[in-house]
Motif scaffolding. Structure first.
Motif, PDB file in Angstrom:
ATOM      1  N   LEU A  99      -2.426 -10.348  -8.545  1.00  0.00           N
ATOM      2  CA  LEU A  99      -3.003 -10.852  -7.305  1.00  0.00           C
ATOM      3  C   LEU A  99      -1.946 -11.507  -6.427  1.00  0.00           C
ATOM      4  O   LEU A  99      -1.870 -11.257  -5.218  1.00  0.00           O
ATOM      5  CB  LEU A  99      -4.114 -11.854  -7.614  1.00  0.00           C
ATOM      6  N   ILE A 100      -1.115 -12.345  -7.040  1.00  0.00           N
ATOM      7  CA  ILE A 100      -0.082 -13.068  -6.284  1.00  0.00           C
ATOM      8  C   ILE A 100       0.963 -12.098  -5.737  1.00  0.00           C
ATOM      9  O   ILE A 100       1.372 -12.180  -4.578  1.00  0.00           O
ATOM     10  CB  ILE A 100       0.568 -14.145  -7.184  1.00  0.00           C
ATOM     11  N   GLU A 101       1.415 -11.162  -6.562  1.00  0.00           N
ATOM     12  CA  GLU A 101       2.400 -10.173  -6.125  1.00  0.00           C
ATOM     13  C   GLU A 101       1.848  -9.331  -4.977  1.00  0.00           C
ATOM     14  O   GLU A 101       2.577  -9.008  -4.025  1.00  0.00           O
ATOM     15  CB  GLU A 101       2.794  -9.258  -7.292  1.00  0.00           C
ATOM     16  N   SER A 102       0.568  -8.955  -5.043  1.00  0.00           N
ATOM     17  CA  SER A 102      -0.023  -8.103  -4.002  1.00  0.00           C
ATOM     18  C   SER A 102      -0.090  -8.820  -2.660  1.00  0.00           C
ATOM     19  O   SER A 102      -0.151  -8.181  -1.607  1.00  0.00           O
ATOM     20  CB  SER A 102      -1.424  -7.642  -4.419  1.00  0.00           C
ATOM     21  N   ASN A 103      -0.073 -10.150  -2.692  1.00  0.00           N
ATOM     22  CA  ASN A 103      -0.101 -10.936  -1.461  1.00  0.00           C
ATOM     23  C   ASN A 103       1.290 -11.419  -1.042  1.00  0.00           C
ATOM     24  O   ASN A 103       1.415 -12.239  -0.139  1.00  0.00           O
ATOM     25  CB  ASN A 103      -1.036 -12.138  -1.631  1.00  0.00           C
ATOM     26  N   HIS A 104       2.324 -10.924  -1.729  1.00  0.00           N
ATOM     27  CA  HIS A 104       3.713 -11.255  -1.390  1.00  0.00           C
ATOM     28  C   HIS A 104       3.960 -12.764  -1.429  1.00  0.00           C
ATOM     29  O   HIS A 104       4.612 -13.344  -0.553  1.00  0.00           O
ATOM     30  CB  HIS A 104       4.085 -10.684  -0.017  1.00  0.00           C
ATOM     31  N   ILE A 105       3.408 -13.393  -2.468  1.00  0.00           N
ATOM     32  CA  ILE A 105       3.610 -14.812  -2.707  1.00  0.00           C
ATOM     33  C   ILE A 105       4.480 -14.957  -3.947  1.00  0.00           C
ATOM     34  O   ILE A 105       4.309 -14.224  -4.921  1.00  0.00           O
ATOM     35  CB  ILE A 105       2.258 -15.527  -2.919  1.00  0.00           C
ATOM     36  N   THR A 106       5.433 -15.879  -3.917  1.00  0.00           N
ATOM     37  CA  THR A 106       6.319 -16.087  -5.055  1.00  0.00           C
ATOM     38  C   THR A 106       5.591 -16.839  -6.161  1.00  0.00           C
ATOM     39  O   THR A 106       5.086 -17.938  -5.938  1.00  0.00           O
ATOM     40  CB  THR A 106       7.562 -16.891  -4.639  1.00  0.00           C
TER      41      THR A 106
END
Length: 293
Positions: A99-106
């Motif tokens: 989920l975090i990777e798909s939103n381009h969040i570190t």
């Protein structure tokens, strides 16, 4: 009109921080009519006669947003997972990471309650941590009781907008209390009957911290891949993303296709087998998802 950032949303009110302080606002009716919900983290334009009577007039473009927890414009996510009580769950961690990777969040992985581990459990946790570090993730061990690791986490939070997220009962509020004792956030013990924590945070709120903002969020124990397509999933696994261009066929889903670089990576122990198994499970889940119209 003035500009600011929403730092709390509660009971239909939005609390906007700006140069003059904090103003309590409501959203314009047109937002509801157009199906738009202001989120904590939004940069907004508002007008107000006083600090208790404002209206949000416009929401600026978001660089990212999460559904659960509902927050936008996040720089990094501190994914808080306990070593025990509840037990460390790699599959749940991988769901959060996708989920975090798909939103381009570190993402930053924070493993709590390390003081409760016996030697055998510690060895198992260390193997997982070694894998995640090899992939490229930052991992921090902490204990809110002994305060071990708390100072290692502090520099990550400076001058950034960070969201704390993870399964219920893992100690997110305890961790924030250790960082900011003046908060005195509510915490609850694990329910022995259910084997999981009770929700102690009821809303999302951004808290000022050493030049940055930190969000404590309602805990939740599951998440859905609502906006991720099957052909996008491998890009949310860094160790697969960097190898996928070596697959023989474009559009390879890394399941049964010949000469797949991802499956070769698993066979050569370059990709942890459990990570690949989670990938396959997530692909199946996405394929079984009911279409949206």
């Amino acid at each position: 009109m003035a500009e600011g950032k929403i730092i709390k949303a509660l009971s239909g009110f939005y609390y906007v921080i700006h140069d003059e302080g904090i103003t309590q606002c409501r959203g314009r009716g047109v937002f509801r009519k157009n199906g738009i919900t202001p989120l904590v983290g939004d940069y907004v334009v508002f007008e107000a006669e006083n600090e208790n009577e404002g209206y949000i007039m416009d929401i600026k473009e978001r660089k990212n947003e999460l559904v659960r927890p509902p927050i936008s414009n996040v720089d990094q996510a501190i994914l808080v997972f306990s070593a025990v009580e509840p037990n460390f769950s790699p599959v749940l961690l991988d769901r959060f990471l996708v989920l975090i990777e798909s939103n381009h969040i570190t993402p930053v992985i924070c493993i709590t309650k390390m003081d409760l581990l016996d030697n055998e459990s510690l060895e198992k946790i260390n193997q997982y941590v070694s894998d995640y570090k090899q992939i490229g993730y930052d991992v921090i061990f902490t204990s809110s009781k002994t305060m071990d690791g708390i100072e290692k986490l502090r520099p990550y939070l400076r001058d950034r907008i960070s969201v704390f997220a993870g399964q219920s009962g893992v100690g997110k509020s305890s961790l924030l209390n250790a960082l900011l004792p003046e908060l005195s956030l509510k915490t609850n013990e694990i329910s022995n009957h259910l084997g999981r924590g009770k929700h102690t945070t009821r809303h999302v709120e951004l808290i000022q911290f050493e030049g940055g903002l930190v969000a404590d969020t309602p805990g939740f124990s599951s998440l859905d891949f609502i906006d991720i397509e099957a052909d996008e999933l491998a890009h949310c696994f860094p160790e697969m993303r960097e190898r996928s261009h070596d697959c023989k066929f474009r559009g390879c889903l890394h399941l049964s296709e010949p000469k797949c670089a991802i499956k070769a990576g698993v066979e050569q122990n370059e990709i942890p087998p459990y990570r690949y198994q989670h990938y396959v499970e997530f692909i199946d889940e996405i394929k079984e998802r009911k279409p949206r119209y």
